[in-house]
Design a protein around this motif. Structure first.
Motif, short mmCIF file in Angstrom:
data_model
loop_
_atom_site.label_atom_id
_atom_site.label_comp_id
_atom_site.label_asym_id
_atom_site.label_seq_id
_atom_site.Cartn_x
_atom_site.Cartn_y
_atom_site.Cartn_z
N GLN A 30 -23.74 -64.45 32.69
CA GLN A 30 -24.95 -63.65 32.48
C GLN A 30 -24.59 -62.18 32.33
OE1 GLN A 30 -28.49 -64.49 34.88
NE2 GLN A 30 -28.64 -62.31 35.38
N THR A 31 -24.98 -61.61 31.19
CA THR A 31 -24.76 -60.19 30.96
C THR A 31 -25.92 -59.64 30.15
OG1 THR A 31 -23.66 -60.21 28.79
CG2 THR A 31 -22.28 -60.72 30.71
N ALA A 32 -25.97 -58.33 30.04
CA ALA A 32 -26.95 -57.67 29.16
C ALA A 32 -26.26 -57.14 27.90
CB ALA A 32 -27.65 -56.54 29.90
N THR A 33 -25.06 -57.63 27.64
CA THR A 33 -24.29 -57.10 26.50
C THR A 33 -23.74 -58.18 25.58
OG1 THR A 33 -22.33 -57.02 27.92
CG2 THR A 33 -23.62 -54.98 27.70
N ALA A 34 -23.21 -59.27 26.12
CA ALA A 34 -22.51 -60.27 25.31
C ALA A 34 -23.48 -60.95 24.35
CB ALA A 34 -21.84 -61.30 26.21
N HIS A 35 -23.15 -60.93 23.05
CA HIS A 35 -23.99 -61.58 22.06
C HIS A 35 -23.22 -61.78 20.76
CE1 HIS A 35 -24.44 -57.30 20.97
NE2 HIS A 35 -24.78 -57.72 19.76
N VAL A 36 -23.81 -62.55 19.87
CA VAL A 36 -23.27 -62.75 18.53
C VAL A 36 -24.33 -62.31 17.53
CG1 VAL A 36 -22.29 -64.36 16.86
CG2 VAL A 36 -21.90 -64.71 19.32
N ARG A 37 -23.96 -61.41 16.66
CA ARG A 37 -24.88 -60.96 15.61
C ARG A 37 -24.54 -61.69 14.32
NH1 ARG A 37 -26.91 -54.79 14.43
NH2 ARG A 37 -27.73 -55.12 12.32
N LEU A 38 -25.53 -62.35 13.74
CA LEU A 38 -25.34 -63.16 12.54
C LEU A 38 -25.84 -62.41 11.30
CD1 LEU A 38 -26.68 -66.60 13.88
CD2 LEU A 38 -24.39 -65.63 14.09
N THR A 39 -25.09 -62.51 10.22
CA THR A 39 -25.47 -61.87 8.97
C THR A 39 -25.95 -62.92 7.98
OG1 THR A 39 -23.79 -60.15 9.31
CG2 THR A 39 -24.67 -60.40 7.08
N PRO A 40 -27.22 -62.90 7.60
CA PRO A 40 -27.71 -63.89 6.65
C PRO A 40 -27.11 -63.70 5.27
CG PRO A 40 -29.41 -62.26 7.12
CD PRO A 40 -28.27 -61.98 8.07
N ALA A 41 -26.91 -64.80 4.56
CA ALA A 41 -26.29 -64.75 3.24
C ALA A 41 -27.22 -64.11 2.21
CB ALA A 41 -25.91 -66.16 2.79
N SER A 42 -28.53 -64.28 2.40
CA SER A 42 -29.49 -63.69 1.47
C SER A 42 -30.74 -63.32 2.24
CB SER A 42 -29.84 -64.67 0.35
OG SER A 42 -30.45 -65.83 0.88
N VAL A 43 -31.34 -62.19 1.87
CA VAL A 43 -32.57 -61.72 2.49
C VAL A 43 -33.48 -61.18 1.40
CG1 VAL A 43 -33.61 -60.12 4.13
CG2 VAL A 43 -31.40 -61.14 4.66
N SER A 44 -34.74 -61.61 1.41
CA SER A 44 -35.69 -61.13 0.42
C SER A 44 -36.07 -59.68 0.71
CB SER A 44 -36.95 -62.00 0.43
OG SER A 44 -37.98 -61.41 -0.32
#
Length: 232
Positions: A30-44
């Motif tokens: 449990q932390t307030a920092t650890a995460h994975v940010r995902l980049t979508p291949a396409s965005v309208s």
């Protein structure tokens, strides 16, 4: 030499495009920092008119936690899938509006497969849980705002941050896919049963662009061996 070291650090922080088939993100604490940010291949540029998000998760948490967080510049919970422990509901949020699904066997230390669909033309949201389609409910009709930030492991209280450790995800997550349309019931069942299905055109686990912050590991999602492996 100093330039080379800095370059290597930059490369190590940006995971880039990877095939994560058979792998899982491990959020071990449990932390307030650890995460994975995902980049979508396409965005309208005008926002998405429909969305399907599927993922599998494994946890023993007995508190609130985020399963998928998409924030926009104007709404923190533009598209959020959240486990609200106190009322025992899995809650899709669209434009900060909540629809709760209770009465589910969200047992600890088991893999759970979920798909959430939403269509702005009807305003209907639907949750699929471990192969079972649940009620379609009206939630919101306007398209999702553009410029999304998508995060696993934390719930965004602003556009890309303001995390709360008490809402963080601790456990394993795998097979994350996102489409900019409502996936058919047949395709969702294929996903649930781990058969061949049409991969996400926005997020595809087999070709995923992401960046890890903090202690998040990538390991094989297989957690047991078969008899043949034991005898070999």
């Amino acid at each position: 030499m100093k330039f080379l070291v800095c370059l290597l650090m930059l490369v190590s922080n940006a995971a880039g495009l990877l095939d994560l088939s058979g792998k899982a993100f491990i959020f071990p604490q449990q932390t307030a920092t650890a995460h994975v940010r995902l980049t979508p291949a396409s965005v309208s540029n005008t926002g998405e008119n429909a969305v399907t998000v599927c993922h599998r998760s494994f946890t023993d948490l007995r508190r609130d936690h985020s399963l998928f967080s998409l924030a926009s510049p104007t709404k923190n919970n533009e598209f959020l899938v959240f486990m609200k422990w106190g009322v025992q509901e899995i809650q899709p949020h669209i434009h900060d509006i909540i629809s709760g699904y209770g009465g589910l066997d969200y047992a600890p230390n088991k893999w759970h497969s979920m798909c959430t669909t939403w269509d702005s033309s009807s305003g209907l949201v639907q949750l699929w849980f471990n192969g079972q389609p649940l009620m379609k409910r009206y939630i919101a009709e306007s398209p999702l705002t553009n410029s999304p930030v998508i995060v696993l492991g934390q719930e965004q209280d602003n556009h890309g941050g303001a995390f709360d450790a008490n809402q963080s995800f601790v456990g394993m997550m795998t097979d994350v896919h996102m489409w900019n349309y409502v996936l058919s019931a047949c395709e969702i069942q294929k996903y649930m049963n781990e058969l061949i299905f049409t991969p996400g055109n926005m997020l595809n686990w087999a070709a995923l662009e992401f960046q890890i912050t903090g202690r998040v590991l990538i390991e094989n999602k297989e957690m047991s061996c078969n008899v043949d492996q034991l005898c070999s």
